[in-house]
Enzyme design. Structure first.
Site: not given
Length: 317
Positions: A115, A179
């Site tokens: 992805h 993140h």
């Protein structure tokens, strides 16, 4: 010929665990605006700088950089699956240029992208097979990792080739910013996890579903404030976006791996994709850049940002 750049965070959690509808709509407006810019630019070649999350690259042989001469998207987290229309001659020319610049890039004739690459193509072009593409993998999760400086120099080597191309080229950087999703680590891993990180290609549907469910559960806990994952760092993210905006790319050279992990989380190393993309654009000279969006989105475990840029001489076109 003109060069256009789009850099954007990706998230596999979109549609699996979302923030408030107003935030989703906000992000989707930013994505639509980016696609409209790409549509207007109508690229003849797309170069995607993207990471991988142990879906296509593993510790059996973990390159720092790899250029795909042929590639297939694996379709994780509902992203598009299937072959990419790789521009092989361009891919090999970029590899030759990187090697000639002392950047030891690998080449793959059977690259698998996840992805991190496919979502960027879907969001920015509508599908993974719309334009000829060259996927450029940058290791961003598997220590030891090359420095941000090396990513910038990779981009510079690629950009010098792009500057001589007689075609419209779209540069994409996909990843970042602060993140730390629950990506496994080989250090301290048990035998089962270690084997998956070494040779985990083509997992069963059940195995992939279990991994995706675990990530969604981690996002729910993170958004609820019940998580040991590294917190998002909006101030750090904004400083990074601003250094790209002002063209101070060598400032990224000072972002050590240890400092990135400490300040922004273990997956913030995906900023290398942005650094490489901007490095490629800067090889053509000064550029004009815009920070289009930033928001810390805990439901997606992401400091979510977006930028676009053009060569300064073409920025008003």
């Amino acid at each position: 010929m003109p060069i256009h750049l789009e850099c954007m965070s990706h998230t596999p959690l979109h549609g699996y665990f979302d923030p408030a509808p107003a935030v989703v709509a906000e992000v989707e407006r930013v994505q639509r605006a980016a696609r409209e810019r790409v549509d207007a630019f109508d690229p003849e070649l797309v170069i995607v700088f993207a990471p991988d999350h142990y879906n296509g690259f593993f510790y059996d042989v973990m390159p720092q950089f790899c250029i795909g001469a042929s590639a297939t998207a694996v379709g994780d987290f509902g992203s598009a699956a299937g072959p990419l229309p790789v521009a092989r001659d361009a891919a090999l020319a970029l590899a030759d240029a990187a090697l000639a610049s002392d950047i030891d890039v690998a080449v793959s004739y059977r690259m698998q992208v996840d992805h991190g690459c496919a979502q960027a193509l879907e969001v920015l072009t509508g599908r993974i097979d719309r334009f000829p593409v060259v996927p450029v993998f940058i290791n961003s999760v598997a220590p030891p990792m090359a420095s941000c400086r090396r990513a910038r120099l990779l981009g510079d080597a690629i950009g010098r080739v792009v500057a001589r191309m007689n075609r419209r080229v779209l540069l994409i950087g996909s990843g970042g910013i602060s993140h730390e999703p629950p990506v496994p680590e080989i250090a301290g891993a048990d035998d089962v996890v270690a084997e998956r990180l070494i040779a985990g290609r083509n997992p069963s549907p059940a195995s992939r579903d279990a991994r995706q469910s675990s990530t969604v559960a981690a996002a729910r806990a993170f958004a609820a404030g019940d998580s040991r994952l590294h917190p998002l760092n909006p101030a750090w993210d904004r400083r990074f976006l601003e250094l790209l905006e002002r063209g101070d790319l060598t400032a990224a050279d000072g972002l050590t791996n240890e400092a990135i992990t400490r300040d922004a989380g273990k997956s913030a190393h995906e900023i290398r994709t942005w650094v490489a993309a901007f490095g490629a654009l800067a090889a053509s000279g000064p550029y004009a850049a815009s920070i289009d969006y930033y928001r810390a989105i805990p439901e997606w475990i992401a400091g979510f940002g977006a930028m676009h840029a053009r060569e300064r001489t073409l920025s008003r076109r």
